[in-house]
Write a protein that holds these residues in place. Structure first.
Motif, PDB file in Angstrom:
ATOM      1  N   VAL A 278      42.006  69.568  37.636  1.00 29.87           N
ATOM      2  CA  VAL A 278      41.819  70.535  38.433  1.00 29.87           C
ATOM      3  C   VAL A 278      40.573  71.329  38.545  1.00 29.87           C
ATOM      4  N   ASP A 279      39.847  71.554  39.626  1.00 30.89           N
ATOM      5  CA  ASP A 279      38.689  72.335  39.568  1.00 30.89           C
ATOM      6  C   ASP A 279      39.189  73.782  40.023  1.00 30.89           C
ATOM      7  N   ARG A 280      37.980  74.941  39.879  1.00 27.21           N
ATOM      8  CA  ARG A 280      38.266  75.947  40.056  1.00 27.21           C
ATOM      9  C   ARG A 280      38.859  76.526  41.482  1.00 27.21           C
ATOM     10  N   PHE A 281      38.566  75.366  42.456  1.00 21.93           N
ATOM     11  CA  PHE A 281      39.080  75.728  43.864  1.00 21.93           C
ATOM     12  C   PHE A 281      40.496  74.968  44.001  1.00 21.93           C
ATOM     13  N   GLY A 282      41.155  74.347  42.863  1.00 17.14           N
ATOM     14  CA  GLY A 282      42.363  73.860  42.998  1.00 17.14           C
ATOM     15  C   GLY A 282      42.613  72.452  43.443  1.00 17.14           C
ATOM     16  N   ARG A 283      41.200  71.644  43.512  1.00 17.62           N
ATOM     17  CA  ARG A 283      41.334  70.392  43.891  1.00 17.62           C
ATOM     18  C   ARG A 283      41.007  69.467  42.835  1.00 17.62           C
ATOM     19  N   ARG A 284      41.461  68.317  42.620  1.00 21.77           N
ATOM     20  CA  ARG A 284      41.080  67.299  41.654  1.00 21.77           C
ATOM     21  C   ARG A 284      40.855  65.897  42.463  1.00 21.77           C
ATOM     22  N   LYS A 285      39.701  65.434  41.740  1.00 16.14           N
ATOM     23  CA  LYS A 285      39.575  63.985  42.360  1.00 16.14           C
ATOM     24  C   LYS A 285      40.674  62.939  41.950  1.00 16.14           C
ATOM     25  N   ALA A 286      41.058  61.931  42.865  1.00 17.98           N
ATOM     26  CA  ALA A 286      41.990  61.185  42.791  1.00 17.98           C
ATOM     27  C   ALA A 286      41.749  59.844  43.265  1.00 17.98           C
ATOM     28  N   LEU A 287      42.028  58.566  42.619  1.00 17.87           N
ATOM     29  CA  LEU A 287      41.939  57.415  43.036  1.00 17.87           C
ATOM     30  C   LEU A 287      43.349  56.853  43.276  1.00 17.87           C
ATOM     31  N   TYR A 288      43.633  56.261  44.251  1.00 19.86           N
ATOM     32  CA  TYR A 288      45.029  55.476  44.618  1.00 19.86           C
ATOM     33  C   TYR A 288      44.876  54.030  44.716  1.00 19.86           C
ATOM     34  N   GLU A 289      45.583  53.299  43.854  1.00 16.56           N
ATOM     35  CA  GLU A 289      45.263  51.763  44.048  1.00 16.56           C
ATOM     36  C   GLU A 289      46.721  51.110  43.400  1.00 16.56           C
ATOM     37  N   PRO A 290      47.117  49.930  44.389  1.00 17.65           N
ATOM     38  CA  PRO A 290      48.009  48.919  43.494  1.00 17.65           C
ATOM     39  C   PRO A 290      47.586  48.525  42.195  1.00 17.65           C
ATOM     40  N   VAL A 291      48.659  48.588  41.393  1.00 21.98           N
ATOM     41  CA  VAL A 291      48.397  48.106  39.857  1.00 21.98           C
ATOM     42  C   VAL A 291      47.895  46.504  39.744  1.00 21.98           C
ATOM     43  N   HIS A 292      48.175  45.664  40.745  1.00 15.80           N
ATOM     44  CA  HIS A 292      47.991  44.247  40.736  1.00 15.80           C
ATOM     45  C   HIS A 292      46.240  44.077  40.699  1.00 15.80           C
ATOM     46  N   GLY A 293      45.684  42.965  40.221  1.00 15.53           N
ATOM     47  CA  GLY A 293      44.580  42.587  40.210  1.00 15.53           C
ATOM     48  C   GLY A 293      43.887  42.254  41.513  1.00 15.53           C
ATOM     49  N   SER A 294      42.951  41.379  41.498  1.00 16.67           N
ATOM     50  CA  SER A 294      42.214  40.823  42.572  1.00 16.67           C
ATOM     51  C   SER A 294      42.773  39.505  43.109  1.00 16.67           C
ATOM     52  N   ALA A 295      43.673  38.944  42.101  1.00 16.74           N
ATOM     53  CA  ALA A 295      44.411  37.506  42.455  1.00 16.74           C
ATOM     54  C   ALA A 295      43.593  36.569  43.239  1.00 16.74           C
ATOM     55  N   PRO A 296      42.649  36.073  42.825  1.00 17.30           N
ATOM     56  CA  PRO A 296      41.628  35.389  43.461  1.00 17.30           C
ATOM     57  C   PRO A 296      42.147  33.862  43.774  1.00 17.30           C
ATOM     58  N   ASP A 297      43.143  33.607  43.025  1.00 14.59           N
ATOM     59  CA  ASP A 297      43.859  32.095  43.279  1.00 14.59           C
ATOM     60  C   ASP A 297      44.450  32.260  44.932  1.00 14.59           C
ATOM     61  N   ILE A 298      45.112  33.540  45.176  1.00 14.82           N
ATOM     62  CA  ILE A 298      45.636  33.748  46.615  1.00 14.82           C
ATOM     63  C   ILE A 298      44.520  34.558  47.671  1.00 14.82           C
ATOM     64  N   ALA A 299      43.427  34.784  47.301  1.00 11.87           N
ATOM     65  CA  ALA A 299      42.602  35.666  48.091  1.00 11.87           C
ATOM     66  C   ALA A 299      42.407  34.596  49.232  1.00 11.87           C
ATOM     67  N   GLY A 300      42.347  35.368  50.343  1.00  8.16           N
ATOM     68  CA  GLY A 300      41.891  34.741  51.850  1.00  8.16           C
ATOM     69  C   GLY A 300      43.105  33.849  52.623  1.00  8.16           C
ATOM     70  N   ARG A 301      44.195  33.770  51.795  1.00 11.77           N
ATOM     71  CA  ARG A 301      45.533  33.056  52.325  1.00 11.77           C
ATOM     72  C   ARG A 301      46.578  34.073  53.029  1.00 11.77           C
ATOM     73  N   GLY A 302      46.294  35.559  53.085  1.00 14.04           N
ATOM     74  CA  GLY A 302      47.187  36.264  53.830  1.00 14.04           C
ATOM     75  C   GLY A 302      48.606  36.185  53.414  1.00 14.04           C
ATOM     76  N   ILE A 303      48.822  35.996  52.190  1.00 10.96           N
ATOM     77  CA  ILE A 303      50.199  36.078  51.539  1.00 10.96           C
ATOM     78  C   ILE A 303      50.357  37.112  50.490  1.00 10.96           C
ATOM     79  N   ALA A 304      49.364  37.710  50.310  1.00 15.52           N
ATOM     80  CA  ALA A 304      49.546  38.864  49.223  1.00 15.52           C
ATOM     81  C   ALA A 304      50.605  40.065  49.504  1.00 15.52           C
ATOM     82  N   ASN A 305      51.279  40.467  48.607  1.00 13.54           N
ATOM     83  CA  ASN A 305      52.037  41.638  48.956  1.00 13.54           C
ATOM     84  C   ASN A 305      51.419  43.148  49.294  1.00 13.54           C
ATOM     85  N   PRO A 306      51.429  43.760  50.461  1.00 12.52           N
ATOM     86  CA  PRO A 306      50.609  44.785  50.322  1.00 12.52           C
ATOM     87  C   PRO A 306      51.521  46.074  50.035  1.00 12.52           C
TER      88      PRO A 306
END
Length: 379
Positions: A278-306
């Motif tokens: 937390v910085d002096r203005f009360g803000r903090r950098k944050a990155l939000y992401e799903p835990v799963h990886g890039s799963a290239p075996d199913i990429a582009g097939r439109g079946i990944a769980n969002p």
């Protein structure tokens, strides 16, 4: 009209593999909250990976760096995939996710593990084991063996090759992430389990001693237990409901959180938040992401769980945007969609209809409309 000074800036970086597919659905959810709930935010899309590399020579081009620099929150998709000649190892390392974590000092990685009752038939663990499971793993993210020096690969005098890495932690590195765990536990069931390997590793001896000292000095009201990492892995699949907040080092947290995915039904269900100081203005950098990886075996097939990405938006609403009611609404909508039978391939029971990534996004948006309408009627 929203005050521009209160406008939250979100950098949306889909990345590689299935990252852009799942992030597209969480971006639809963010837009729903902007339009339907008046959440003040602006979204800026940015590229990462082979596409910008072929155009600029960088996997993380200047436009993406700028977007993340100015953002209050980064919505990240995924990185990685099959090695390609188009992206040399040096170029990928220069724009790596580990480098991004280090740059913004995203030292605390929070990974909620929740067992949805609707998924009891498709989960790999027994329903009796999963009843009541709701805990958070806090993984230290910018130190430990992934960042320790020296590291490398060398050839010995006898011709053998040797790889080596360094596991190390300092008092400050341990205490700040453990403090985050104690503070979170105070808002939950007031229990912290610290995981280490203090019976073997000197690093873990220091870890445990620093946890005990901080607990005695500042958090004696919180119940503290300790567990060796091998036992913790077993307990996560044996009796996961015993945990409230689990805190551990970088490599242990990496492994245990994937193990814990089995308590939520699928790796595709897991969100995460990586938080900086937390910085002096009360803000903090944050990155939000799903835990799963890039799963290239199913990429582009439109079946990944969002849902992992969508639930990461719920964490963003709660932690960066200070909108806990909206975060609760989104989590209820996901639960409602699941209860209504919405399933992607990774969480589908035998014979169940399998939705595409887009259709799962539709199901969550429909559930948001319905849950919001019901809550409005009750108000």
């Amino acid at each position: 009209m929203n005050n521009l000074s209160n406008m939250m800036k979100v950098a949306v970086v889909g990345g590689e593999g299935i990252g852009p597919e799942v992030t597209a659905q969480s971006q639809r959810v963010l837009n729903w909250f902007a339009v339907k709930r008046g959440v003040p935010m602006t979204l800026r899309e940015a590229q990462y990976g082979i596409i910008p590399y072929l155009a600029t020579g960088k996997v993380m081009p200047p436009d993406t760096v700028e977007a993340m620099e100015e953002a209050d929150a980064i919505l990240w998709g995924a990185t990685g995939g099959p090695e390609t000649k188009e992206v040399p190892a040096a170029a990928r390392k220069a724009g790596s996710l580990l480098g991004l974590r280090s740059k913004y000092d995203l030292y605390a990685n929070l990974r909620p593990i929740v067992a949805h009752p609707a998924l009891s038939d498709s989960a790999p663990l027994k329903a009796s084991v999963l009843t009541g499971v709701d805990f958070v793993i806090i993984r230290e993210l910018t130190s430990g063996i992934y960042f320790g020096e020296p590291r490398g690969i060398e050839t010995l005098a006898d011709g053998q090759r040797r790889g080596f890495n360094t596991e190390q932690y300092t008092t400050d590195q341990i205490r700040r992430v453990v403090r985050a765990a104690f503070e979170l536990a105070r808002t939950r069931r007031n229990k912290v389990c610290s995981v280490d390997k203090a019976n073997v590793l000197e690093t873990s001896v220091v870890w445990r001693e620093e946890v005990i000292a901080l607990h005695a000095a500042e958090f004696s009201d919180v119940e503290l237990t300790h567990m060796y990492v091998d036992n913790a892995a077993m307990q996560i699949v044996r009796e996961p409901r015993q945990f409230d907040v689990m805190v551990t080092g970088n490599i242990f947290g990496d492994i245990l959180s994937d193990c814990a995915a089995m308590a939520s039904g699928s790796l595709g269900m897991l969100p995460s938040a990586s938080l900086g100081p937390v910085d002096r203005f009360g803000r903090r950098k944050a990155l939000y992401e799903p835990v799963h990886g890039s799963a290239p075996d199913i990429a582009g097939r439109g079946i990944a769980n969002p849902l992992g990405s969508i639930l990461s938006v719920a964490m963003m609403l709660r932690m960066t945007m200070n909108r806990p009611e909206d975060a609760d609404l989104l989590e209820k909508a996901v639960a409602s969609a699941l209860s209504g039978g919405a399933r992607t391939a990774d969480i589908a029971e035998a014979g169940a209809k399998r939705l595409s990534t887009q259709e799962m996004g539709d199901a969550v948006l429909n559930a948001l409309d319905n849950v919001a309408a019901r809550e409005k009627e009750r108000a």
